[in-house]
Design a protein around this motif. Structure first.
Motif, PDB file in Angstrom:
ATOM      1  N   HIS A 152       0.868  -1.185   0.000  1.00 31.25           N
ATOM      2  CA  HIS A 152       0.000   0.000   0.000  1.00 31.25           C
ATOM      3  C   HIS A 152       0.894   1.221   0.000  1.00 31.25           C
ATOM      4  CE1 HIS A 152      -3.031   2.713   2.271  1.00 31.25           C
ATOM      5  NE2 HIS A 152      -3.110   2.896   0.972  1.00 31.25           N
ATOM      6  N   ASP A 155      -2.954   6.893  -1.076  1.00 35.75           N
ATOM      7  CA  ASP A 155      -4.386   6.967  -1.314  1.00 35.75           C
ATOM      8  C   ASP A 155      -4.621   7.858  -2.523  1.00 35.75           C
ATOM      9  OD1 ASP A 155      -5.047   5.346   0.872  1.00 35.75           O
ATOM     10  OD2 ASP A 155      -5.040   7.051   2.232  1.00 35.75           O
ATOM     11  N   GLN A 165      -7.237   3.072  -2.647  1.00 33.45           N
ATOM     12  CA  GLN A 165      -5.861   2.844  -2.214  1.00 33.45           C
ATOM     13  C   GLN A 165      -5.016   2.439  -3.426  1.00 33.45           C
ATOM     14  OE1 GLN A 165      -6.127  -0.184   0.831  1.00 33.45           O
ATOM     15  NE2 GLN A 165      -6.665   1.317   2.396  1.00 33.45           N
TER      16      GLN A 165
END
Length: 177
Positions: A152, A155, A165
């Motif tokens: 990740h 955003d 994401q």
């Protein structure tokens, strides 16, 4: 009336055929997009909008030279969903994406097809990297991204889909095997 011919390469994995869409895929496609499960990717929607969505997938191939493949299970011939490469207007970068119809979920089909799509992006199209954009509430897709060794990264606020994401795939040189 003349027909436009679009060539979509065919990929095969151990259990799957990744191919062009067919008219016979549409009922399952429209059924999925009528359910709450499609909420992470712009649904639910009625059949007319689902038709436009499928046509958009085909148009993406024509405009970008890559796109989503219809995923078919070799053993049964069943349409399982669509997995592939995506970079429409408004997307931050080229993406590896996946959408499976209900009966195909939880069987490793998305992972198998997503690995094949990423290999195509890296080996055939020479992408230096890829992302997957995932709704933060879509825990199944997040788990799949993690299984693909994605991280990740950030955003992203999509104008229509809202908060997403950005999951970064390993670069080609960082992949083992």
């Amino acid at each position: 009336m003349s027909a436009y011919t679009l060539t979509i390469p065919r990929l095969e994995t151990e259990r799957l055929i990744m191919r062009e869409y067919r008219q016979t895929d549409f009922d399952a496609f429209a059924e999925f997009y009528s359910t709450d499960r499609s909420r992470f990717i712009g649904g639910p929607m009625h059949r007319e909008l689902a038709w436009r969505g499928l046509a958009t997938h085909l148009g993406h191939w024509a405009l970008r030279g890559f796109g989503f493949w219809a995923v078919e299970e070799k053993a049964t011939g069943a349409f399982c969903g669509h997995v592939g490469l995506w970079h429409p207007e408004g997307w931050p970068e080229p993406e590896v994406g996946w959408v499976l119809m209900g009966p195909a979920e939880g069987r490793g089909i998305a992972l198998e097809a997503a690995f094949a799509a990423r290999r195509y992006a890296y080996d055939t199209l020479n992408w230096p990297t890829a992302i997957s954009l995932i709704d933060p509430g879509n825990t199944r897709s997040i788990r799949l991204a993690e299984r693909m060794d994605c991280t990740h990264e950030a955003d992203f606020n999509h104008v229509r889909l809202g908060q997403m994401q950005v999951w970064r795939h390993p670069a080609p040189a960082d992949l083992v095997g």
